[in-house]
Design an enzyme around this catalytic site. Structure first.
Site, PDB file in Angstrom:
ATOM      1  N   CYS A 129      10.675 -63.712  10.539  1.00 25.06           N
ATOM      2  CA  CYS A 129      11.739 -63.636  11.543  1.00 25.06           C
ATOM      3  C   CYS A 129      11.686 -62.312  12.313  1.00 25.06           C
ATOM      4  O   CYS A 129      11.207 -61.289  11.801  1.00 25.06           O
ATOM      5  CB  CYS A 129      13.101 -63.742  10.882  1.00 25.06           C
ATOM      6  N   GLU A 175      14.043 -60.216  13.073  1.00 27.25           N
ATOM      7  CA  GLU A 175      14.796 -59.106  12.474  1.00 27.25           C
ATOM      8  C   GLU A 175      13.944 -58.371  11.444  1.00 27.25           C
ATOM      9  O   GLU A 175      13.945 -57.141  11.371  1.00 27.25           O
ATOM     10  CB  GLU A 175      16.068 -59.628  11.789  1.00 27.25           C
ATOM     11  N   GLU A 235       5.431 -67.046  13.950  1.00 23.92           N
ATOM     12  CA  GLU A 235       5.338 -68.274  13.159  1.00 23.92           C
ATOM     13  C   GLU A 235       3.929 -68.480  12.614  1.00 23.92           C
ATOM     14  O   GLU A 235       2.983 -67.760  12.964  1.00 23.92           O
ATOM     15  CB  GLU A 235       5.784 -69.468  14.024  1.00 23.92           C
ATOM     16  N   CYS A 289      19.403 -65.428   9.836  1.00 23.29           N
ATOM     17  CA  CYS A 289      19.273 -66.261   8.635  1.00 23.29           C
ATOM     18  C   CYS A 289      19.590 -65.443   7.377  1.00 23.29           C
ATOM     19  O   CYS A 289      19.712 -64.216   7.413  1.00 23.29           O
ATOM     20  CB  CYS A 289      17.869 -66.852   8.547  1.00 23.29           C
ATOM     21  N   ASN A 311       9.901 -63.067  16.381  1.00 21.84           N
ATOM     22  CA  ASN A 311       9.456 -63.956  15.306  1.00 21.84           C
ATOM     23  C   ASN A 311       7.979 -64.293  15.471  1.00 21.84           C
ATOM     24  O   ASN A 311       7.465 -64.411  16.591  1.00 21.84           O
ATOM     25  CB  ASN A 311      10.322 -65.217  15.205  1.00 21.84           C
ATOM     26  N   CYS A 364      17.108 -62.656   6.318  1.00 26.03           N
ATOM     27  CA  CYS A 364      17.235 -61.471   7.178  1.00 26.03           C
ATOM     28  C   CYS A 364      18.506 -60.691   6.846  1.00 26.03           C
ATOM     29  O   CYS A 364      18.510 -59.458   6.871  1.00 26.03           O
ATOM     30  CB  CYS A 364      17.203 -61.865   8.651  1.00 26.03           C
TER      31      CYS A 364
HETATM   32  N1  THU Z   1      14.202 -67.008  13.192  1.00 27.81           N
HETATM   33  C1  THU Z   1      14.305 -65.656  13.387  1.00 27.81           C
HETATM   34  O1  THU Z   1      13.409 -65.012  13.938  1.00 27.81           O
HETATM   35  N2  THU Z   1      15.424 -65.038  12.929  1.00 27.81           N
HETATM   36  C2  THU Z   1      16.448 -65.657  12.278  1.00 27.81           C
HETATM   37  O2  THU Z   1      17.367 -64.996  11.807  1.00 27.81           O
HETATM   38  C3  THU Z   1      16.479 -67.124  12.210  1.00 27.81           C
HETATM   39  C4  THU Z   1      15.207 -67.816  12.534  1.00 27.81           C
HETATM   40  C5  THU Z   1      12.992 -67.699  13.672  1.00 27.81           C
HETATM   41  C6  THU Z   1      12.116 -68.217  12.575  1.00 27.81           C
HETATM   42  C7  THU Z   1      11.384 -69.330  13.304  1.00 27.81           C
HETATM   43  O3  THU Z   1      10.270 -68.761  13.964  1.00 27.81           O
HETATM   44  C8  THU Z   1      12.365 -69.810  14.365  1.00 27.81           C
HETATM   45  O4  THU Z   1      13.351 -68.812  14.468  1.00 27.81           O
HETATM   46  C9  THU Z   1      13.009 -71.136  14.034  1.00 27.81           C
HETATM   47  O5  THU Z   1      13.543 -71.111  12.755  1.00 27.81           O
END
Ligand code: THU
Length: 130
Positions: A54, A56, A45, A85, A43, A88
């Site tokens: 994300c 994925e 941010e 999520c 991920n 994704c």
């Molecule tokens: N996140 C992912 O990388 N994948 C997901 O399927 C759910 C959330 C990340 C996004 C953000 O950087 C952190 O997790 C908290 O939401």
């Protein structure tokens, strides 16, 4: 062919690269292609939170950009084995609808599911051409 445990190991390694200064919630992902290639993501941010990507989707879009297709599995690693999520799941349904999904915690404890199970009755591109 790589075992689930080996693919998870790639996801755990990729998780180390997570750029998550806001949530501190590191996520790693690893996609396996039919010809045995592994493409990873973490991920990434952003201070403008909605710009966060994300793990994925990083892995899957990297794979596409590298000319890869025919994805057979994806491993996702988080601290506590959280499920992917909704966005994704939609991207997985688009790019790898037949993938197995391995959802792992930071110890490598995992469960096995599939894209079809995570996103049943999904909106598919074929609907656009009916
Ligand atoms: N996140 C992912 O990388 N994948 C997901 O399927 C759910 C959330 C990340 C996004 C953000 O950087 C952190 O997790 C908290 O939401």
């Amino acid at each position: 062919m790589l075992s689930p445990e080996q693919l998870i190991e790639y996801a755990l390694q990729a998780r180390q690269q997570a750029y998550a200064p806001y949530s501190q919630y590191q996520v790693g992902a690893a996609v396996l292609t039919a010809n045995g290639e592994v493409i990873t993501g973490c991920n990434v941010e952003n201070a403008s939170y909605g710009a966060t990507i994300c793990a994925e989707r990083v892995a899957l879009t990297r794979a596409v950009a590298q000319g890869q297709g025919n994805f057979v599995a994806i491993a996702v690693a988080t601290r506590n084995g959280a499920t992917p999520c909704g966005i994704c799941r939609q991207v997985m349904a688009e790019l790898g609808p037949h993938m197995m999904v391995y959802i792992s915690d930071q110890q490598g404890q995992y469960r096995t599911t599939s894209v079809a199970e995570l996103l049943p009755d999904s909106f598919a591109g074929s609907k656009l051409f009916e």
